[in-house]
Design a protein around this motif. Structure first.
Motif, PDB file in Angstrom:
ATOM      1  N   VAL A 131       0.823  -1.208   0.000  1.00  4.88           N
ATOM      2  CA  VAL A 131       0.000   0.000   0.000  1.00  4.88           C
ATOM      3  C   VAL A 131       0.860   1.262   0.000  1.00  4.88           C
ATOM      4  N   ASP A 132       1.948   1.273   0.726  1.00  3.75           N
ATOM      5  CA  ASP A 132       2.762   2.484   0.827  1.00  3.75           C
ATOM      6  C   ASP A 132       3.289   2.931  -0.534  1.00  3.75           C
ATOM      7  N   VAL A 135       0.301   4.195  -2.662  1.00  3.25           N
ATOM      8  CA  VAL A 135      -0.175   5.498  -2.206  1.00  3.25           C
ATOM      9  C   VAL A 135       0.810   6.589  -2.610  1.00  3.25           C
ATOM     10  N   GLU A 136       2.093   6.293  -2.529  1.00  4.28           N
ATOM     11  CA  GLU A 136       3.102   7.279  -2.943  1.00  4.28           C
ATOM     12  C   GLU A 136       2.915   7.638  -4.417  1.00  4.28           C
ATOM     13  N   GLU A 139      -0.297   9.688  -4.813  1.00  2.00           N
ATOM     14  CA  GLU A 139      -0.107  11.062  -4.340  1.00  2.00           C
ATOM     15  C   GLU A 139       0.688  11.887  -5.339  1.00  2.00           C
ATOM     16  N   ILE A 162      -6.914   6.816  -2.396  1.00  2.00           N
ATOM     17  CA  ILE A 162      -5.854   6.835  -1.379  1.00  2.00           C
ATOM     18  C   ILE A 162      -6.448   6.538  -0.007  1.00  2.00           C
ATOM     19  N   GLN A 163      -7.572   7.171   0.284  1.00  2.00           N
ATOM     20  CA  GLN A 163      -8.227   6.961   1.572  1.00  2.00           C
ATOM     21  C   GLN A 163      -8.686   5.501   1.710  1.00  2.00           C
ATOM     22  N   ARG A 166      -5.643   3.262   2.405  1.00  2.00           N
ATOM     23  CA  ARG A 166      -5.198   3.429   3.800  1.00  2.00           C
ATOM     24  C   ARG A 166      -6.162   2.743   4.770  1.00  2.00           C
ATOM     25  N   GLN A 169      -5.626  -0.939   4.591  1.00  2.00           N
ATOM     26  CA  GLN A 169      -4.362  -1.257   5.238  1.00  2.00           C
ATOM     27  C   GLN A 169      -4.546  -1.286   6.757  1.00  2.00           C
ATOM     28  N   ALA A 170      -5.245  -0.302   7.294  1.00  2.00           N
ATOM     29  CA  ALA A 170      -5.480  -0.253   8.740  1.00  2.00           C
ATOM     30  C   ALA A 170      -6.315  -1.449   9.195  1.00  2.00           C
ATOM     31  N   ARG A 173      -4.171  -4.553   9.178  1.00  2.00           N
ATOM     32  CA  ARG A 173      -3.247  -4.545  10.321  1.00  2.00           C
ATOM     33  C   ARG A 173      -3.949  -4.963  11.598  1.00  2.00           C
TER      34      ARG A 173
END
Length: 178
Positions: A131-132, A135-136, A139, A162-163, A166, A169-170, A173
């Motif tokens: 995801v990182d 998202v990069e 962005e 993007i939201q 994230r 991803q949360a 986790r």
């Protein structure tokens, strides 16, 4: 079997045979980028020479190793965060890695369920890690869209993606922490 059926069968089998022969005679695809680079360097013209490097040929080759030259205007390739206007996104291509097969007894239901849950956890961890980077990139594209004054709907769509990434991803986790 009738004559027409026999004729059709012969045509189909002949076509399949020709197709297989064609596939057999084609050169294999190059997946190894280092080997493809070596083969590309071996075919470089010798006229535009400034830097030389030795290229080792495969052991079974009948030709001796020779010096190969590279053009002087070679620059090291660097990854930039900037997204060019005309360059489409091309995902990295790598050799397929087969999923590890279940090695236990298929009649042991609990062990198979444990194997499946371990694979699901691996998939979730891979998503969280990926995801990182995604998202990069999004962005960077969003910033570029703002600079080029894209319609607010498209900019909002990028923000929503993007939201969403994230949020997923949360959530993953939290699931992995349990």
């Amino acid at each position: 079997m009738g004559r027409i059926q026999a004729l059709l069968l012969a045509l189909v089998l002949g076509g399949l045979g020709y197709g297989l022969w064609t596939l057999h005679t084609l050169s294999p695809l190059r997946v190894n980028s280092e080997k493809a680079q070596q083969e590309h360097l071996q075919t470089q013209p010798v006229g535009s020479v400034t830097a030389t490097s030795a290229v080792a040929l495969p052991a079974g080759s009948a030709t001796p190793a020779k010096a190969v030259t590279a053009p002087a205007n070679l620059q090291p390739v660097t990854q930039s965060r900037e997204v060019s206007d005309d360059a489409p996104y091309i995902p990295p291509i790598s050799a397929a890695t087969p999923a590890p097969a279940y090695q236990g007894d298929l009649s042991d239901h609990q062990a198979y369920l444990a194997h499946q849950s371990a694979r699901a956890a691996q998939m979730k961890q891979a998503y969280v890690a990926a995801v990182d980077k995604k998202v990069e990139r999004l962005e960077a594209l969003l910033e570029k869209g703002i600079r080029h004054k894209l319609p607010p709907q498209q900019l909002q769509e990028a923000r929503d993606k993007i939201q969403g990434l994230r949020a997923m991803q949360a959530q993953l986790r939290r699931e992995l922490a349990q």
